[in-house]
Design a protein around this motif. Sequence first.
Motif, short mmCIF file in Angstrom:
data_model
loop_
_atom_site.label_atom_id
_atom_site.label_comp_id
_atom_site.label_asym_id
_atom_site.label_seq_id
_atom_site.Cartn_x
_atom_site.Cartn_y
_atom_site.Cartn_z
N ILE A 37 4.05 0.67 5.02
CA ILE A 37 5.22 1.25 5.69
C ILE A 37 4.97 2.73 5.94
CG2 ILE A 37 7.72 1.54 5.60
CD1 ILE A 37 7.91 -0.78 3.69
N PRO A 38 4.29 3.07 7.03
CA PRO A 38 3.99 4.47 7.32
C PRO A 38 5.19 5.23 7.86
CG PRO A 38 3.18 3.08 9.09
CD PRO A 38 3.71 2.15 8.03
N SER A 39 5.21 6.53 7.58
CA SER A 39 6.25 7.41 8.10
C SER A 39 5.87 7.86 9.51
CB SER A 39 6.41 8.62 7.18
OG SER A 39 7.40 9.49 7.68
N THR A 40 6.76 7.63 10.46
CA THR A 40 6.45 7.91 11.87
C THR A 40 7.60 8.66 12.53
OG1 THR A 40 7.33 5.75 12.54
CG2 THR A 40 4.98 5.87 12.06
N HIS A 41 8.21 9.58 11.81
CA HIS A 41 9.41 10.21 12.34
C HIS A 41 9.07 11.26 13.40
CE1 HIS A 41 8.29 12.69 8.75
NE2 HIS A 41 8.45 13.67 9.64
N TRP A 61 0.86 -1.19 0.00
CA TRP A 61 0.00 0.00 0.00
C TRP A 61 0.89 1.23 0.00
CZ3 TRP A 61 -4.66 1.20 -1.30
CH2 TRP A 61 -5.30 2.33 -0.80
N ASN A 62 1.00 1.88 -1.16
CA ASN A 62 2.02 2.91 -1.34
C ASN A 62 1.50 4.31 -0.97
OD1 ASN A 62 4.36 4.19 -1.95
ND2 ASN A 62 4.36 3.74 -4.13
N LEU A 63 1.26 4.48 0.32
CA LEU A 63 0.93 5.79 0.89
C LEU A 63 1.46 5.81 2.31
CD1 LEU A 63 -0.39 8.55 0.49
CD2 LEU A 63 -2.54 7.56 1.33
N GLU A 64 2.54 6.58 2.53
CA GLU A 64 3.24 6.55 3.80
C GLU A 64 2.55 7.37 4.89
OE1 GLU A 64 7.17 7.90 3.01
OE2 GLU A 64 7.74 6.09 1.88
N PHE A 65 1.67 8.26 4.52
CA PHE A 65 1.01 9.16 5.46
C PHE A 65 0.29 8.36 6.54
CE2 PHE A 65 -2.56 12.34 6.24
CZ PHE A 65 -1.78 13.20 7.00
N ALA A 66 0.70 8.55 7.79
CA ALA A 66 0.21 7.70 8.89
C ALA A 66 -1.17 8.10 9.39
CB ALA A 66 1.21 7.73 10.05
#
Length: 293
Positions: A172-176, A137-142
């Motif tokens: 693979i969500p972005s969680t920085h 699922w190609n959208l990293e926005f968490a």
Amino acid sequence: MATYALWYFKPQNGNYATFETNVPTSDLGDLGFDYMIALHALGKDGEYGQMPMGGYSYDDGYNDGKGLAQWLEQEVNPQLPYLVEIPVLVKDDKEQWILFKNSNYTIKPAVRGLDYWRGWIDGVYTHTGGLQRGFYWNLEFAWQVVREVVYEEDISTLSDKIMDWGQQFIWIPSTHGDISWEHTDIKTLSKYFTYIFAQSNYYQEKTTDLGAWFSSFKNFRDSNHLNNLFMEMECDGRVQTGDEEHNIPPETFIHRACDYVQYAKNYPHRAYYYGTNIKNLIIVKSHCPDYIG
């Protein structure tokens, strides 16, 4: 343990191309990877172009998915089991996310929609061989459901379809940074994915303290019993070149990439971002042998 390499290709004028530094894919298997995830690279300022999109219908999605599947099978010929991205957005550009944030999350990035995504996965599944094992699922926005960019029921529908085939579904969500994990979509959406890999972006310096990030990650994972939530490992070409503009040597980036090992070593599954050059992985592994699972 299952290890997933994020293998990037580039869209070009309605078709696709490989990065010469990212083939042959058999090198990933030799390094110890179990799977590769085929997804498109954005490039700096969209230099690689957009993913083809014939329209919003099921047939449009089917034909677009078929096109990528045939290219992967005939031109790339992956030498290890692989997953294929589901392109979520209509276009990739930073401006739409800036506008989204500046509009108080009311002007949303355009998505391709459920009919298109259903067609896409059918087109890919029907035109790939036995090594194709699932979708990404190609959208990293968490916060994509919380902010109504996409809808939970759409992800649920796709998940049911993919898992009915006995295939995997990865996110693979972005969680920085110092995020509030409980306010992301991770807990809500975890039941729809085989695995979720949280990306800290520590390597990219969007997270400054990997230990503190890991502590909050672990607390969130354990308190919510998210047994399918794991970590993404990260490196890129700077392990070879360093950052010449800021006079930072390659060793700094190699050390930063190796920092992940002490935190990820206790978890059985990992995903790996490594840019578009397999040699980046070889260099990091030569300095920290436990880097790849």
